[in-house]
Design a protein around this motif. Structure first.
Motif, PDB file in Angstrom:
ATOM      1  N   GLY A   9       8.613   1.931   5.800  1.00 52.40           N
ATOM      2  CA  GLY A   9       8.579   0.938   6.867  1.00 52.40           C
ATOM      3  C   GLY A   9       7.151   0.725   7.324  1.00 52.40           C
ATOM      4  O   GLY A   9       6.590   1.567   8.030  1.00 52.40           O
ATOM      5  N   SER A  10       6.553  -0.387   6.894  1.00 48.21           N
ATOM      6  CA  SER A  10       5.142  -0.636   7.211  1.00 48.21           C
ATOM      7  C   SER A  10       4.986  -1.591   8.387  1.00 48.21           C
ATOM      8  O   SER A  10       3.948  -2.221   8.546  1.00 48.21           O
ATOM      9  CB  SER A  10       4.423  -1.198   5.981  1.00 48.21           C
ATOM     10  OG  SER A  10       5.037  -2.414   5.548  1.00 48.21           O
ATOM     11  N   GLY A  11       6.032  -1.676   9.217  1.00 47.03           N
ATOM     12  CA  GLY A  11       5.947  -2.490  10.432  1.00 47.03           C
ATOM     13  C   GLY A  11       5.242  -1.739  11.545  1.00 47.03           C
ATOM     14  O   GLY A  11       4.518  -0.762  11.308  1.00 47.03           O
ATOM     15  N   ASN A  12       5.485  -2.160  12.780  1.00 49.91           N
ATOM     16  CA  ASN A  12       4.772  -1.590  13.922  1.00 49.91           C
ATOM     17  C   ASN A  12       5.000  -0.090  14.078  1.00 49.91           C
ATOM     18  O   ASN A  12       4.057   0.681  14.267  1.00 49.91           O
ATOM     19  CB  ASN A  12       5.197  -2.307  15.205  1.00 49.91           C
ATOM     20  CG  ASN A  12       4.611  -3.702  15.305  1.00 49.91           C
ATOM     21  OD1 ASN A  12       3.630  -4.023  14.649  1.00 49.91           O
ATOM     22  ND2 ASN A  12       5.220  -4.543  16.124  1.00 49.91           N
ATOM     23  N   ILE A  13       6.259   0.334  14.014  1.00 49.25           N
ATOM     24  CA  ILE A  13       6.557   1.748  14.242  1.00 49.25           C
ATOM     25  C   ILE A  13       5.977   2.612  13.130  1.00 49.25           C
ATOM     26  O   ILE A  13       5.334   3.638  13.387  1.00 49.25           O
ATOM     27  CB  ILE A  13       8.080   1.960  14.377  1.00 49.25           C
ATOM     28  CG1 ILE A  13       8.571   1.339  15.695  1.00 49.25           C
ATOM     29  CG2 ILE A  13       8.424   3.443  14.334  1.00 49.25           C
ATOM     30  CD1 ILE A  13      10.064   1.477  15.918  1.00 49.25           C
ATOM     31  N   ALA A  32       2.075   8.881   1.467  1.00 48.03           N
ATOM     32  CA  ALA A  32       2.360   7.531   0.979  1.00 48.03           C
ATOM     33  C   ALA A  32       2.839   6.663   2.132  1.00 48.03           C
ATOM     34  O   ALA A  32       3.473   7.147   3.072  1.00 48.03           O
ATOM     35  CB  ALA A  32       3.403   7.550  -0.128  1.00 48.03           C
ATOM     36  N   MET A  33       2.524   5.367   2.037  1.00 46.01           N
ATOM     37  CA  MET A  33       3.015   4.367   2.988  1.00 46.01           C
ATOM     38  C   MET A  33       3.821   3.358   2.187  1.00 46.01           C
ATOM     39  O   MET A  33       3.340   2.829   1.165  1.00 46.01           O
ATOM     40  CB  MET A  33       1.845   3.675   3.692  1.00 46.01           C
ATOM     41  CG  MET A  33       2.281   2.728   4.804  1.00 46.01           C
ATOM     42  SD  MET A  33       3.073   3.619   6.143  1.00 46.01           S
ATOM     43  CE  MET A  33       3.072   2.373   7.432  1.00 46.01           C
ATOM     44  N   VAL A  34       5.053   3.080   2.647  1.00 45.32           N
ATOM     45  CA  VAL A  34       5.995   2.282   1.870  1.00 45.32           C
ATOM     46  C   VAL A  34       6.459   1.077   2.686  1.00 45.32           C
ATOM     47  O   VAL A  34       6.802   1.209   3.867  1.00 45.32           O
ATOM     48  CB  VAL A  34       7.226   3.135   1.483  1.00 45.32           C
ATOM     49  CG1 VAL A  34       8.196   2.328   0.620  1.00 45.32           C
ATOM     50  CG2 VAL A  34       6.787   4.411   0.772  1.00 45.32           C
ATOM     51  N   GLY A  35       6.467  -0.089   2.048  1.00 42.69           N
ATOM     52  CA  GLY A  35       6.971  -1.294   2.700  1.00 42.69           C
ATOM     53  C   GLY A  35       7.627  -2.206   1.691  1.00 42.69           C
ATOM     54  O   GLY A  35       7.834  -1.836   0.532  1.00 42.69           O
ATOM     55  N   GLN A  39       1.911  -8.101   2.284  1.00 43.61           N
ATOM     56  CA  GLN A  39       0.921  -8.621   3.230  1.00 43.61           C
ATOM     57  C   GLN A  39       1.001  -7.948   4.602  1.00 43.61           C
ATOM     58  O   GLN A  39       0.278  -8.335   5.517  1.00 43.61           O
ATOM     59  CB  GLN A  39       1.116 -10.136   3.389  1.00 43.61           C
ATOM     60  CG  GLN A  39       0.972 -10.914   2.090  1.00 43.61           C
ATOM     61  CD  GLN A  39      -0.363 -10.669   1.413  1.00 43.61           C
ATOM     62  OE1 GLN A  39      -1.407 -10.686   2.043  1.00 43.61           O
ATOM     63  NE2 GLN A  39      -0.319 -10.428   0.101  1.00 43.61           N
ATOM     64  N   SER A  40       1.877  -6.979   4.758  1.00 43.54           N
ATOM     65  CA  SER A  40       2.034  -6.349   6.070  1.00 43.54           C
ATOM     66  C   SER A  40       0.757  -5.627   6.478  1.00 43.54           C
ATOM     67  O   SER A  40       0.019  -5.097   5.634  1.00 43.54           O
ATOM     68  CB  SER A  40       3.199  -5.360   6.055  1.00 43.54           C
ATOM     69  OG  SER A  40       2.920  -4.255   5.217  1.00 43.54           O
TER      70      SER A  40
END
Length: 311
Positions: A9-13, A32-35, A39-40
């Protein structure tokens, strides 16, 4: 020894959680960062910081070479998405911290019941309203003989409620109500969320109303003040807005609690304000900050407990 973490979840939280871990943790390291949106802002920031990323969701994460070294996965997507993620991550042997209202795994509020759940393999962080109010519900419960009813009203800035929050309003109320009972200790619980469109945006405000029997006003005041300090260990902007208010409900004019019947006792009214640290969110978004702060605190406690056992 630090444990590597993946955030889904690469949104705000998810982005705020990433920044909190990067800003300082003796137990956690970003793996790792996953979305799903290339473009996030979260994925862009992670890439700039040298963190491995994928925009192909959980499937993309599982295909990354870094996945084997990741021990904790923190899910900051939605309740519906987590229902699909959970069995896959469990089968892969990952420990899971769920920041959605999916309600899989035990409800955890760090100041209340983190230690007793340290050996679980999956933790659910309830909701932002639950993280802010359940400590106060529990504070009343531990100072009384019986907590008959607890009702919470979480009022947050409309601008701090993204699409994930808005899509999970029903899950928010249902999950928070259950956690008020299971974690807070109330026999009956009710939760309400208000998205306040005020401009400039308001800080998160929470109202907690309880009806209890046994104990006295001084004991409740002391328990509430002590609990506020316990929450402030991981959410410094958590504070009482005013003194606890009390009203005696007599047997001659009882309240009717659905599922319980006519009851009387001591009504306590507690008013909380939560100001965020502004790591990524504006300071008014205390509702989001308390979720990421609680999740980080839970993960760190998890790692410390496992390291003590020699894992």
């Amino acid at each position: 020894m630090k444990s590597k973490v993946a955030i889904i979840g690469s949104g705000n939280i998810g982005t705020d959680l990433m920044i909190k871990i990067l800003n300082g943790s003796d137990e956690l390291e970003m793996g790792a960062m996953v979305g799903i949106d290339p473009q996030s802002d979260g994925l862009k920031r992670a890439t700039d910081l040298g963190i491995p990323t994928t925009h192909e969701g959980l499937d993309g994460l599982r295909g990354m070479p870094e996945y084997a070294d990741i021990s904790i996965v923190m899910d900051a997507t939605s309740a519906g998405a987590h229902m699909k993620h959970h069995p896959v991550l469990t089968a892969d042997g990952k420990q899971i911290i769920d920041l959605t209202p999916a309600a899989i795994g035990p409800f955890v509020v760090p100041s209340v019941n983190l230690e007793e759940n340290r050996d679980e393999t999956a933790l659910n962080m309830v909701t932002c309203g639950g993280q802010a109010t359940i400590p106060m519900v529990n504070a009343v419960r531990r100072a009384t003989d019986r907590l008959i009813y607890a009702e919470i009203v979480a009022s947050v800035a409309s601008l701090s409620a993204g699409p994930g929050t808005r899509a999970n309003i029903d899950e928010f109320t249902q999950t928070t109500s259950k956690a008020i009972e299971k974690v807070g200790g109330a026999e009956r619980g009710k939760a309400i969320i208000i998205l306040n469109p005020a401009d400039p945006p308001m800080l998160m405000r929470d109202s907690i109303f309880t009806l209890s029997q046994g104990g006295d006003e001084d004991a409740i005041r002391e328990s509430v003040a002590r609990m506020v300090k316990e929450v402030q260990h991981y959410v410094p902007g958590y504070r009482l807005k005013q003194d606890v208010q009390f009203e005696k409900i007599g047997k001659d004019a009882p309240l009717n609690v659905p599922g319980v019947g006519p009851v009387w006792g001591l009504k306590s009214s507690i008013f909380i304000e939560v100001e965020g640290k502004a790591d990524y969110f504006p300071s008014y978004a205390g509702n989001l900050d308390i979720m990421t702060s609680a999740a980080k605190a839970a993960a760190e406690h998890w790692v410390r407990a496992h390291n003590r056992k020699g894992f």
